[in-house]
Design a protein around this motif. Sequence first.
Motif, PDB file in Angstrom:
ATOM      1  N   GLY A   1       0.806  -1.215   0.000  1.00 47.69           N
ATOM      2  CA  GLY A   1       0.000   0.000   0.000  1.00 47.69           C
ATOM      3  C   GLY A   1       0.836   1.261   0.000  1.00 47.69           C
ATOM      4  O   GLY A   1       2.062   1.234   0.103  1.00 47.69           O
ATOM      5  N   ALA A   2       0.128   2.385  -0.107  1.00 48.84           N
ATOM      6  CA  ALA A   2       0.796   3.688  -0.059  1.00 48.84           C
ATOM      7  C   ALA A   2       1.257   3.980   1.365  1.00 48.84           C
ATOM      8  O   ALA A   2       0.702   3.455   2.330  1.00 48.84           O
ATOM      9  N   ARG A   3       2.256   4.823   1.497  1.00 46.36           N
ATOM     10  CA  ARG A   3       2.785   5.192   2.808  1.00 46.36           C
ATOM     11  C   ARG A   3       2.164   6.517   3.239  1.00 46.36           C
ATOM     12  O   ARG A   3       2.094   7.454   2.446  1.00 46.36           O
ATOM     13  N   THR A   4       1.727   6.596   4.488  1.00 51.27           N
ATOM     14  CA  THR A   4       1.225   7.844   5.032  1.00 51.27           C
ATOM     15  C   THR A   4       1.793   8.067   6.423  1.00 51.27           C
ATOM     16  O   THR A   4       1.884   7.135   7.220  1.00 51.27           O
ATOM     17  N   GLU A   5       2.232   9.292   6.680  1.00 60.20           N
ATOM     18  CA  GLU A   5       2.802   9.620   7.978  1.00 60.20           C
ATOM     19  C   GLU A   5       1.692   9.791   9.012  1.00 60.20           C
ATOM     20  O   GLU A   5       0.656  10.398   8.727  1.00 60.20           O
ATOM     21  N   ARG A   6       1.896   9.270  10.209  1.00 59.86           N
ATOM     22  CA  ARG A   6       0.913   9.360  11.288  1.00 59.86           C
ATOM     23  C   ARG A   6       1.539  10.014  12.508  1.00 59.86           C
ATOM     24  O   ARG A   6       2.723   9.867  12.777  1.00 59.86           O
TER      25      ARG A   6
END
Length: 330
Positions: free
Chosen positions: A138-143
């Motif tokens: 999947g795509a990477r998203t910063e949390r």
Amino acid sequence: MPTDEPTHTTERTDGPGPGSADRRVLVLSNSSAGSSEEEIVERVCRELESCSPAGTEVVTPADDEEYAAAVASAVGRVVVVMGGDGSLHRLLQSVHDQDLLGRVGAVGVVPLGTGNDLARGAGIPLDPQAAARVAVAGARTERGLLVDDEGSVVVNVVHAGVAAEATAHAGDVKGVLGKAAYGWGALRAGLTSKGWHLRVSVDGENIADDGRPELMVTLALGSSVGGGTPVAPHARADDGQVEVVVAHGVSPLARVRFALDLRKGRHTQREDVTLTSGREVVVTAERDIDAFRVNTDGEVEEQRVARRSWRLLDQGWTLRVPEGSTGDVG
């Protein structure tokens, strides 16, 4: 004949092996899973293996020491957590405790918990095999990641007040009612809680110290709790802020109306609800009898506290989400 093609191998261990610091996907499985869940884990592992060019290493730590060692081996590697919000909390707590934030690779989640609220909010499929594909491709998203003054991290949502009491009551019947236990816990807490006199400060500004009792204080990175209840419908885990919801209405009628609006995500529009955001939050009991429970990512502390503070860390973590998804949105 020698080849440069990667080998597809799955290694199952009770703890991290000496060769675990490699490019294989590290899969953290729960040692307390039942037989029916073990079947799901097996199917998920096969799916992960087919999606992971470098192979996978499935680790089922037997104790906290083995778990910490497994997490230490995750530097530079993709990590897949099989479980709910509590399992993800355990991973990020260990990452924080070992000062590995920014060093562990992207984290994937295969939701096997009861509520799975972080996965829901991030758009991760609740079907385990579909989630497995997202977890490694999947795509990477910063949390964002919160930490309190006791060193405990918050991955999704932390509550003080009635929501913490609700989770405590839900724990009494969770084994029998499953997801429905959250509704039972909320009903019982709503009928019995009369509020707490609390002082709430966000980035140094007091937003709840006018003498009114508070029904609930919620700090949210994610948008939902309890299997989809939109406690902070506008929260985003990637905007550098924590959303703070303070409910003031404590009369019997106000509690009922608040609960009904909460189920539909309309509570933040109420006149007796304060909504703001910031990076540092302090909650203090005005009197000894106002000491409050704290519920962090679904786990309620046994002891009530008179004060607790939280701050949003500059260094967060990276989650794998479906392509086109940006995580929690309002």
